[in-house]
Design an enzyme around this catalytic site. Structure first.
Site, mmCIF file in Angstrom:
data_model
loop_
_atom_site.group_PDB
_atom_site.id
_atom_site.type_symbol
_atom_site.label_atom_id
_atom_site.label_comp_id
_atom_site.label_asym_id
_atom_site.label_seq_id
_atom_site.Cartn_x
_atom_site.Cartn_y
_atom_site.Cartn_z
ATOM 1 N N GLU A 112 0.836 -1.202 0.000
ATOM 2 C CA GLU A 112 0.000 0.000 0.000
ATOM 3 C C GLU A 112 0.864 1.242 0.000
ATOM 4 O O GLU A 112 2.039 1.187 0.355
ATOM 5 C CB GLU A 112 -0.926 -0.012 1.214
ATOM 6 C CG GLU A 112 -0.201 -0.085 2.559
ATOM 7 C CD GLU A 112 -1.140 -0.401 3.724
ATOM 8 O OE1 GLU A 112 -1.572 -1.563 3.817
ATOM 9 O OE2 GLU A 112 -1.419 0.503 4.516
ATOM 10 N N LYS A 114 2.443 4.685 1.346
ATOM 11 C CA LYS A 114 2.670 5.240 2.678
ATOM 12 C C LYS A 114 2.336 6.719 2.622
ATOM 13 O O LYS A 114 3.083 7.538 2.100
ATOM 14 C CB LYS A 114 4.122 5.038 3.108
ATOM 15 C CG LYS A 114 4.362 5.537 4.519
ATOM 16 C CD LYS A 114 5.732 5.124 5.035
ATOM 17 C CE LYS A 114 5.897 5.561 6.479
ATOM 18 N NZ LYS A 114 5.845 7.029 6.643
ATOM 19 N N ASP A 116 1.771 10.505 3.545
ATOM 20 C CA ASP A 116 2.545 11.424 4.363
ATOM 21 C C ASP A 116 1.571 12.314 5.128
ATOM 22 O O ASP A 116 1.322 13.453 4.779
ATOM 23 C CB ASP A 116 3.459 12.255 3.461
ATOM 24 C CG ASP A 116 4.649 12.766 4.223
ATOM 25 O OD1 ASP A 116 4.790 12.420 5.414
ATOM 26 O OD2 ASP A 116 5.442 13.514 3.628
ATOM 27 N N TYR A 224 -5.584 2.182 7.610
ATOM 28 C CA TYR A 224 -4.576 1.184 7.254
ATOM 29 C C TYR A 224 -4.584 -0.038 8.160
ATOM 30 O O TYR A 224 -3.805 -0.963 7.959
ATOM 31 C CB TYR A 224 -3.188 1.797 7.155
ATOM 32 C CG TYR A 224 -2.619 2.374 8.426
ATOM 33 C CD1 TYR A 224 -2.291 1.564 9.512
ATOM 34 C CD2 TYR A 224 -2.389 3.746 8.543
ATOM 35 C CE1 TYR A 224 -1.767 2.090 10.674
ATOM 36 C CE2 TYR A 224 -1.863 4.292 9.702
ATOM 37 C CZ TYR A 224 -1.558 3.455 10.772
ATOM 38 O OH TYR A 224 -1.050 3.981 11.923
ATOM 39 N N LYS A 341 10.955 3.453 1.678
ATOM 40 C CA LYS A 341 10.858 4.888 1.408
ATOM 41 C C LYS A 341 11.294 5.248 -0.009
ATOM 42 O O LYS A 341 12.228 4.662 -0.551
ATOM 43 C CB LYS A 341 11.735 5.668 2.397
ATOM 44 C CG LYS A 341 11.304 5.556 3.846
ATOM 45 C CD LYS A 341 10.013 6.297 4.074
ATOM 46 C CE LYS A 341 9.814 6.734 5.516
ATOM 47 N NZ LYS A 341 10.703 7.774 5.983
ATOM 48 N N CYS A 435 22.433 42.503 -20.330
ATOM 49 C CA CYS A 435 22.318 41.088 -20.670
ATOM 50 C C CYS A 435 23.681 40.410 -20.510
ATOM 51 O O CYS A 435 24.676 40.890 -21.065
ATOM 52 C CB CYS A 435 21.826 40.938 -22.115
ATOM 53 S SG CYS A 435 21.887 39.222 -22.688
ATOM 54 N N CYS A 438 24.807 39.369 -24.336
ATOM 55 C CA CYS A 438 25.100 40.318 -25.417
ATOM 56 C C CYS A 438 25.354 41.738 -24.924
ATOM 57 O O CYS A 438 25.728 42.598 -25.711
ATOM 58 C CB CYS A 438 23.975 40.314 -26.445
ATOM 59 S SG CYS A 438 22.491 41.145 -25.870
ATOM 60 N N CYS A 453 16.043 40.841 -21.953
ATOM 61 C CA CYS A 453 17.155 41.427 -22.692
ATOM 62 C C CYS A 453 16.555 42.153 -23.894
ATOM 63 O O CYS A 453 15.717 41.597 -24.606
ATOM 64 C CB CYS A 453 18.096 40.321 -23.163
ATOM 65 S SG CYS A 453 19.143 40.798 -24.550
ATOM 66 N N CYS A 459 21.156 39.345 -29.813
ATOM 67 C CA CYS A 459 21.629 38.545 -28.683
ATOM 68 C C CYS A 459 21.769 37.083 -29.116
ATOM 69 O O CYS A 459 20.807 36.471 -29.571
ATOM 70 C CB CYS A 459 20.648 38.655 -27.523
ATOM 71 S SG CYS A 459 21.093 37.623 -26.108
HETATM 72 O O1 D41 Z 1 0.162 5.220 5.114
HETATM 73 C C1 D41 Z 1 0.772 5.172 6.183
HETATM 74 N N1 D41 Z 1 1.401 6.243 6.606
HETATM 75 C C2 D41 Z 1 0.797 3.936 6.990
HETATM 76 C C3 D41 Z 1 1.250 4.004 8.276
HETATM 77 C C4 D41 Z 1 0.382 2.697 6.471
HETATM 78 N N2 D41 Z 1 -0.084 2.600 5.197
HETATM 79 N N3 D41 Z 1 0.431 1.587 7.227
HETATM 80 C C5 D41 Z 1 0.878 1.645 8.502
HETATM 81 N N4 D41 Z 1 0.906 0.499 9.231
HETATM 82 C C6 D41 Z 1 1.356 0.513 10.477
HETATM 83 C C7 D41 Z 1 1.376 -0.759 11.241
HETATM 84 C C8 D41 Z 1 1.909 -1.878 10.406
HETATM 85 C C9 D41 Z 1 2.269 -0.622 12.467
HETATM 86 C C10 D41 Z 1 -0.007 -1.057 11.672
HETATM 87 C C11 D41 Z 1 1.306 2.873 9.078
HETATM 88 C C12 D41 Z 1 1.760 2.824 10.416
HETATM 89 N N5 D41 Z 1 1.766 1.647 11.076
HETATM 90 C C13 D41 Z 1 2.230 3.993 11.138
HETATM 91 N N6 D41 Z 1 1.889 5.243 10.930
HETATM 92 C C14 D41 Z 1 2.531 6.018 11.803
HETATM 93 C C15 D41 Z 1 3.283 5.253 12.591
HETATM 94 C C16 D41 Z 1 3.108 3.973 12.199
#
Ligand code: D41
Length: 710
Positions: A112, A114, A116, A224, A341, A435, A438, A453, A459
């Site tokens: 999935e 992550k 922010d 999640y 990441k 410029c 030129c 310019c 130029c």
């Molecule tokens: O999308 C996320 N930021 C995300 C965070 C995610 N998709 N899954 C997550 N799954 C977990 C566990 C596996 C520990 C249940 C998480 C986070 N934790 C998480 N978010 C912030 C600290 C941990």
């Protein structure tokens, strides 16, 4: 129907539409209709205060400010995620998991994005949202219930009936990009400080003491996972029966009487969370082994900039819950999950110097020379500062530590300086009076952010850019004459203007660096082929300021040939649809320049020719004068669509602004789509565009416009 029944019906109806809109992304009714339902409910509740309940959608709006946030102890701790930054680390993670599980077979993971954002825990008792808490240190967080209630994507009451009496849903609160941009724009207009990024905006919005402020912020949520889940009958005595029905038609939630009865996979549990009415990521996918994980990572990484929210990586979770339990936890993180990441898109580095680049129209762009830094997956040592207004707004000085951003294929830019790290000898950035190429004077008209310019084709930088434009695919389409080659030719003094191209000899070309005899011959041939052209291509290729493809076409069709156009006065020019005083003045000025007339004569003498056009009345298509922006991957080649639109008198622009009439968005459309949403510009998908094209050519196709909410 009694008021009580009507209120109950309205709440169900509103909750259903919230679900359709926020979870399924498939609204059934227009916004206005939704607003009417909400207003009717508000009216009824005002007349019958005894009917107001905490889970009523009217209670999202939030009450008076609070003193502070109460502490909440998480019944089940909110764990953290182990990180990986390379493929090897992912492979190690998978290998360790297989070792612990004790078998060699490939493991299945749920992958999935992550997000922010900010992790929160939502506690539902008997299906009603009773508490929302931030993650805090994982053990205890802050009570943000009143703020979270204002987030429309979070149901105040779960759907269906099969949920456990105690159910904690964990997920991320975040601010989608288009909402973030719109919010920051408004903040700037009010003279307030904008948020640095959507994450800070989400955190700042959730930690507002006044929920009415949070209610104004465009926050969203995606679940999640689960926290505490208890199946014991709650104090209110609700009994759960085996086989209680879930909200999703056909879905069954069998035997929720005992704790063991949640689905035995992570993906199965996510499906239930969705059926209970909570948004889950549309990007969830089960993948097999390291190879599956890495393929998912790359695929999502490529689409990252097209998503409407920031993600900083992907998360892999062992799909089988029994395997999760076998692996357990290390310190505060599960051994069965891993965050992989993406390379950071923003980094700090030092601004060493600023140089000014001269474009085709003479526009000066300040370019930052940076201490090389690895950002967005590449090493960056130059970044644009756009123009002097931006330099000032971002408060950047030479010697500063600056934040550099590189997102996708967008050119790297300096986002802002870090003034707290400013050295005492930092130097302000000044526009040079002459410029740098030129030596002509630099002029910056009052009220404009672009300085230019004044050297024109004197130029060499402007000449070089003019020749690149002349050769471009949608202009004279000189195959094989790329930017680097033009630069070489100009540098070596072999060409000074577009007409010189046609005097080049095979010997001259073959003598160039990295130029084989064969490619030299090909280029000569391409130059020969380009001589047979159309008036509109030729006009566009001349690079007259403000004359893009659509204007070139309008001029060509309105005058039929070059001579009458060159002889036209401004009032005559302004009679052409969409040619205003500015364009007319630029056209006139261009043809008045003896130098330009000379180059045109030389080009024609070299053999450039076109078929004169039969004069046509101005195009009467309903799309005449309309401006389109194309973005994303479309089902047909972009050039073909562009030609079709131009033929109907429409214009095709490169960026979205208030002047845009339609944005045509294909797959993976990104920031342009978001911008269109903010400005409320009608969106078309491929089918919508085709319908519109058929319609404007007098067809009978029944076009439809999707209901698009901001
Ligand atoms: O999308 C996320 N930021 C995300 C965070 C995610 N998709 N899954 C997550 N799954 C977990 C566990 C596996 C520990 C249940 C998480 C986070 N934790 C998480 N978010 C912030 C600290 C941990």
């Amino acid at each position: 129907m009694s008021a009580r029944d009507r209120v109950a019906w309205l709440r169900r109806e509103i909750a259903r539409h919230d679900y359709q809109y926020h979870v399924l992304n498939d609204p059934l009714i227009p916004d206005a209709e939704y607003d009417r339902l909400l207003r009717e409910l508000e009216g009824l509740e005002a007349g019958h205060p005894e009917l107001v309940t905490p889970d009523s959608p009217t209670q999202r709006i939030g009450g008076a400010p609070a003193e502070g946030f109460e502490e909440v102890v998480h019944a089940v701790p909110m764990l953290s995620l182990a990180n990986a930054f390379s493929d090897e680390e992912v492979a190690d993670f998978d290998r360790r998991a297989r070792e612990r599980i004790g078998h060699d077979a490939t493991l299945t993971y749920l992958a999935e994005p992550k997000l922010d954002g900010l992790a929160v825990s939502l506690r539902y008792e008997d299906g009603v949202l009773i508490r929302a808490a931030t993650r805090g240190d994982g053990g205890k967080g802050e009570d943000v219930t009143r703020n979270v209630r204002t987030i429309a994507a979070i149901p105040l009451r779960l759907m269906g009936e099969g949920w456990p009496p105690v159910l904690e849903i964990r997920g991320e609160v975040f601010m989608p990009r288009r909402g973030f941009e719109a919010f920051n724009r408004r903040a700037r207009e009010r003279g307030e400080k904008p948020f640095a990024n959507p994450r800070n905006a989400a955190a700042g919005s959730l930690r507002q003491l006044d929920p009415r402020v949070t209610a104004q912020r465009p926050l969203a949520f995606q679940a999640y996972g689960l926290g505490e889940v208890a199946f014991a009958p709650s104090p209110s005595g609700r009994r759960l029966q085996r086989g209680s029905r879930l909200a999703t038609p056909g879905a069954r939630c069998p035997g929720l009487g005992r704790g063991k009865d949640l689905p035995d996979t992570q993906s199965g549990r996510m499906a239930w969370i969705k059926a209970w009415g909570l948004p889950v990521s549309p990007e969830l996918a089960t993948v097999d082994g390291v190879a599956g994980c890495l393929a998912y990572y790359r695929e999502l990484g490529e689409r990252r900039d097209g998503l409407d929210y920031d993600i900083d990586g992907v998360v892999y979770k062992l799909d089988d819950i029994a395997q999760q339990e076998q692996l357990g936890y290390v310190s505060r993180a599960p051994r069965w999950a891993l965050a992989h990441k993406f390379p950071a898109q923003e980094e700090l580095t030092r601004l060493l110097a600023v140089e000014f680049q001269v474009g085709r129209t003479g526009a000066l762009t300040p370019v930052a020379r940076l201490e090389p830094v690895f950002v967005g997956g590449v090493t960056v040592s130059n970044a644009t500062l756009h123009n002097m207004d931006e330099v000032e707004r971002k408060d950047v000085r030479i010697g500063d530590t600056v934040i550099v951003r590189r997102a996708g294929d967008v050119i790297p830019e300096v986002v802002r300086s870090a003034p707290e790290r400013r050295p005492a000898d930092a130097q302000p950035i000044r526009m040079p009076p002459q410029c740098p190429v030129c030596g002509s004077d630099i002029v910056r008209p009052e009220g404009e952010s672009v300085a230019r310019c004044s050297g024109g084709l004197w130029c060499s930088a402007q000449r070089r850019e003019a020749i690149k434009h002349f050769a471009a695919r949608r202009a004279m389409d000189i195959d094989g004459l790329g930017d680097k080659l033009v630069e070489q030719l100009v540098e070596q003094g072999l060409i000074r203007n577009p007409a010189d191209l046609y005097q080049l000899t095979l010997e001259q070309l073959a003598g160039l660096e990295r130029m084989a005899e064969k490619s030299a011959a090909n280029l000569i041939q391409a130059l020969e082929a380009s001589k047979e052209t159309t008036l509109e291509r030729f006009l566009f290729a001349l690079g007259i300021r403000e004359v893009g493809e659509a204007t070139a076409r309008a001029l060509a069709h309105s005058f039929g040939d070059l001579e009458p156009l060159m002889a036209a006065d401004e009032p005559r020019l302004q009679r052409i649809p969409d040619v205003g005083p500015v364009v007319a003045a630029h056209v006139q000025a261009f043809f008045r320049q003896p130098h330009n007339r000379e180059v045109i004569d030389q080009l024609r003498a070299a053999g450039i020719r076109w078929e004169p056009l039969a004069l046509t009345a101005p195009v009467e298509s309903p799309l005449a004068g309309k401006t389109f922006v194309l973005t994303g991957t479309l089902s047909r080649p972009r050039d073909a669509i562009k030609d079709q639109l131009l033929a109907l008198g429409a214009k095709v622009a490169g960026s979205v602004s208030k002047k845009t009439d339609y944005v045509v968005a294909g797959a993976d459309a990104g920031s342009k789509l978001a911008k269109a949403g903010e400005l409320g510009i009608p969106l078309l998908d491929g089918a919508g565009l085709d319908a519109l094209l058929v319609e404007s050519q007098g067809g009978t196709h029944q076009g439809f416009r999707p209901d698009l909410r901001p």
